[in-house]
Motif scaffolding. Structure first.
Motif, PDB file in Angstrom:
ATOM      1  N   ALA A 290      -2.255   3.111   2.763  1.00  0.00           N
ATOM      2  CA  ALA A 290      -1.630   2.717   1.500  1.00  0.00           C
ATOM      3  C   ALA A 290      -0.338   3.505   1.261  1.00  0.00           C
ATOM      4  O   ALA A 290       0.671   2.948   0.824  1.00  0.00           O
ATOM      5  N   ALA A 291      -0.363   4.807   1.572  1.00  0.00           N
ATOM      6  CA  ALA A 291       0.804   5.656   1.321  1.00  0.00           C
ATOM      7  C   ALA A 291       1.978   5.294   2.219  1.00  0.00           C
ATOM      8  O   ALA A 291       3.137   5.378   1.792  1.00  0.00           O
ATOM      9  N   THR A 292       1.704   4.894   3.451  1.00  0.00           N
ATOM     10  CA  THR A 292       2.785   4.573   4.383  1.00  0.00           C
ATOM     11  C   THR A 292       3.187   3.109   4.330  1.00  0.00           C
ATOM     12  O   THR A 292       4.213   2.734   4.879  1.00  0.00           O
ATOM     13  N   GLY A 293       2.379   2.283   3.715  1.00  0.00           N
ATOM     14  CA  GLY A 293       2.662   0.863   3.657  1.00  0.00           C
ATOM     15  C   GLY A 293       2.474   0.184   5.010  1.00  0.00           C
ATOM     16  O   GLY A 293       3.084  -0.840   5.293  1.00  0.00           O
ATOM     17  N   ALA A 294       1.628   0.757   5.834  1.00  0.00           N
ATOM     18  CA  ALA A 294       1.386   0.228   7.177  1.00  0.00           C
ATOM     19  C   ALA A 294       0.738  -1.152   7.087  1.00  0.00           C
ATOM     20  O   ALA A 294      -0.134  -1.383   6.260  1.00  0.00           O
ATOM     21  N   GLU A 295       1.206  -2.041   7.986  1.00  0.00           N
ATOM     22  CA  GLU A 295       0.698  -3.401   7.954  1.00  0.00           C
ATOM     23  C   GLU A 295       0.095  -3.852   9.271  1.00  0.00           C
ATOM     24  O   GLU A 295      -0.601  -4.863   9.311  1.00  0.00           O
ATOM     25  N   GLY A 296       0.385  -3.169  10.348  1.00  0.00           N
ATOM     26  CA  GLY A 296      -0.146  -3.589  11.641  1.00  0.00           C
ATOM     27  C   GLY A 296      -0.186  -2.446  12.621  1.00  0.00           C
ATOM     28  O   GLY A 296       0.139  -1.298  12.291  1.00  0.00           O
ATOM     29  N   ALA A 297      -0.567  -2.773  13.844  1.00  0.00           N
ATOM     30  CA  ALA A 297      -0.719  -1.760  14.887  1.00  0.00           C
ATOM     31  C   ALA A 297       0.588  -1.028  15.178  1.00  0.00           C
ATOM     32  O   ALA A 297       0.573   0.123  15.598  1.00  0.00           O
TER      33      ALA A 297
ATOM     34  N   GLN B  81       0.988  10.744   8.845  1.00  0.00           N
ATOM     35  CA  GLN B  81       0.602  11.036   7.462  1.00  0.00           C
ATOM     36  C   GLN B  81      -0.705  11.830   7.421  1.00  0.00           C
ATOM     37  O   GLN B  81      -0.833  12.790   6.671  1.00  0.00           O
ATOM     38  N   LEU B  82      -1.670  11.419   8.245  1.00  0.00           N
ATOM     39  CA  LEU B  82      -2.954  12.140   8.290  1.00  0.00           C
ATOM     40  C   LEU B  82      -2.768  13.565   8.778  1.00  0.00           C
ATOM     41  O   LEU B  82      -3.375  14.496   8.247  1.00  0.00           O
ATOM     42  N   LYS B  83      -1.927  13.758   9.787  1.00  0.00           N
ATOM     43  CA  LYS B  83      -1.685  15.107  10.314  1.00  0.00           C
ATOM     44  C   LYS B  83      -1.024  15.987   9.266  1.00  0.00           C
ATOM     45  O   LYS B  83      -1.306  17.182   9.189  1.00  0.00           O
ATOM     46  N   ALA B  84      -0.152  15.395   8.467  1.00  0.00           N
ATOM     47  CA  ALA B  84       0.520  16.164   7.424  1.00  0.00           C
ATOM     48  C   ALA B  84      -0.438  16.519   6.286  1.00  0.00           C
ATOM     49  O   ALA B  84      -0.401  17.631   5.751  1.00  0.00           O
ATOM     50  N   ASP B  85      -1.305  15.576   5.931  1.00  0.00           N
ATOM     51  CA  ASP B  85      -2.199  15.782   4.796  1.00  0.00           C
ATOM     52  C   ASP B  85      -3.449  16.593   5.127  1.00  0.00           C
ATOM     53  O   ASP B  85      -3.991  17.283   4.268  1.00  0.00           O
TER      54      ASP B  85
ATOM     55  N   LYS C  95     -10.250   4.575  14.702  1.00  0.00           N
ATOM     56  CA  LYS C  95     -10.532   4.040  13.366  1.00  0.00           C
ATOM     57  C   LYS C  95      -9.260   3.501  12.713  1.00  0.00           C
ATOM     58  O   LYS C  95      -9.299   2.474  12.038  1.00  0.00           O
ATOM     59  N   VAL C  96      -8.133   4.178  12.938  1.00  0.00           N
ATOM     60  CA  VAL C  96      -6.863   3.715  12.373  1.00  0.00           C
ATOM     61  C   VAL C  96      -6.494   2.377  13.013  1.00  0.00           C
ATOM     62  O   VAL C  96      -6.093   1.433  12.327  1.00  0.00           O
ATOM     63  N   ARG C  97      -6.642   2.301  14.322  1.00  0.00           N
ATOM     64  CA  ARG C  97      -6.324   1.059  15.042  1.00  0.00           C
ATOM     65  C   ARG C  97      -7.173  -0.099  14.502  1.00  0.00           C
ATOM     66  O   ARG C  97      -6.675  -1.194  14.263  1.00  0.00           O
ATOM     67  N   ALA C  98      -8.480   0.174  14.304  1.00  0.00           N
ATOM     68  CA  ALA C  98      -9.376  -0.871  13.786  1.00  0.00           C
ATOM     69  C   ALA C  98      -8.986  -1.268  12.359  1.00  0.00           C
ATOM     70  O   ALA C  98      -9.037  -2.451  12.009  1.00  0.00           O
ATOM     71  N   ALA C  99      -8.597  -0.310  11.556  1.00  0.00           N
ATOM     72  CA  ALA C  99      -8.228  -0.604  10.171  1.00  0.00           C
ATOM     73  C   ALA C  99      -6.927  -1.390  10.084  1.00  0.00           C
ATOM     74  O   ALA C  99      -6.747  -2.180   9.160  1.00  0.00           O
ATOM     75  N   LEU C 100      -6.038  -1.192  11.050  1.00  0.00           N
ATOM     76  CA  LEU C 100      -4.741  -1.869  11.009  1.00  0.00           C
ATOM     77  C   LEU C 100      -4.773  -3.243  11.667  1.00  0.00           C
ATOM     78  O   LEU C 100      -3.834  -4.021  11.510  1.00  0.00           O
TER      79      LEU C 100
END
Length: 149
Positions: free
Chosen positions: A110-117, A126-130, A143-148
């Motif tokens: 949601a924070a990055t506005g990612a829409e696809g792979a 973002q995860l590494k930073a947070d 899990k990120v790949r599956a979510a995207l």
């Protein structure tokens, strides 16, 4: 973090705890190696994030060795590796649970506005930073790949 290691080393030396002393000396040596490498890049000493990465790498190496020794039936060497893993884990931040990782992935998307792979790198960044040192990114990337997708 450096103070934590030096105090831990002093305590281990006073207690004559050979395993803890050897492990803390290995951490200190790895940090010094990293500092030397960084010095050639004209930067300051290793940051806490870099130190966390060093410790995580050391844990991963010992986990691999532990598995090999356990498979080979070398309980004595497996025990040594397990003890070192436990000592190293004392210096790592508490990892996130599966549910927390899933929630973090949703929030990062949601924070990055990612829409696809193609946006997977943004989400991982973002995860590494947070959550530095709190997520196993080998598992999280799937899990990120599956979510995207």
């Amino acid at each position: 973090m450096r103070d934590q290691f030096s105090e831990g080393l002093k305590t281990a030396l006073r207690a004559r705890d050979q395993r803890r002393t050897a492990t803390l000396r290995a951490i200190t040596a790895a940090i010094q190696d990293r500092d030397i490498a960084i010095r050639q890049e004209n930067r300051g000493p290793a940051t806490n994030e870099e130190i966390l990465a060093i410790i995580q790498k050391m844990v991963k190496q010992r986990e691999e060795s532990f598995a090999i020794y356990a498979q080979a039936g070398r309980a004595d060497l497996a025990t040594v590796e397990k003890e070192e893993i436990d000592i190293l884990n004392e210096f790592l931040p508490k990892g996130l649970s599966e549910a927390e990782v899933d929630a973090a992935i949703v929030a990062a998307i949601a924070a990055t506005g990612a829409e696809g792979a193609k946006d997977m790198g943004k989400v991982i960044g973002q995860l590494k930073a947070d959550y530095p040192g709190r997520i196993d990114f080998g598992k999280a990337s799937g899990k990120v790949r599956a979510a995207l997708s």
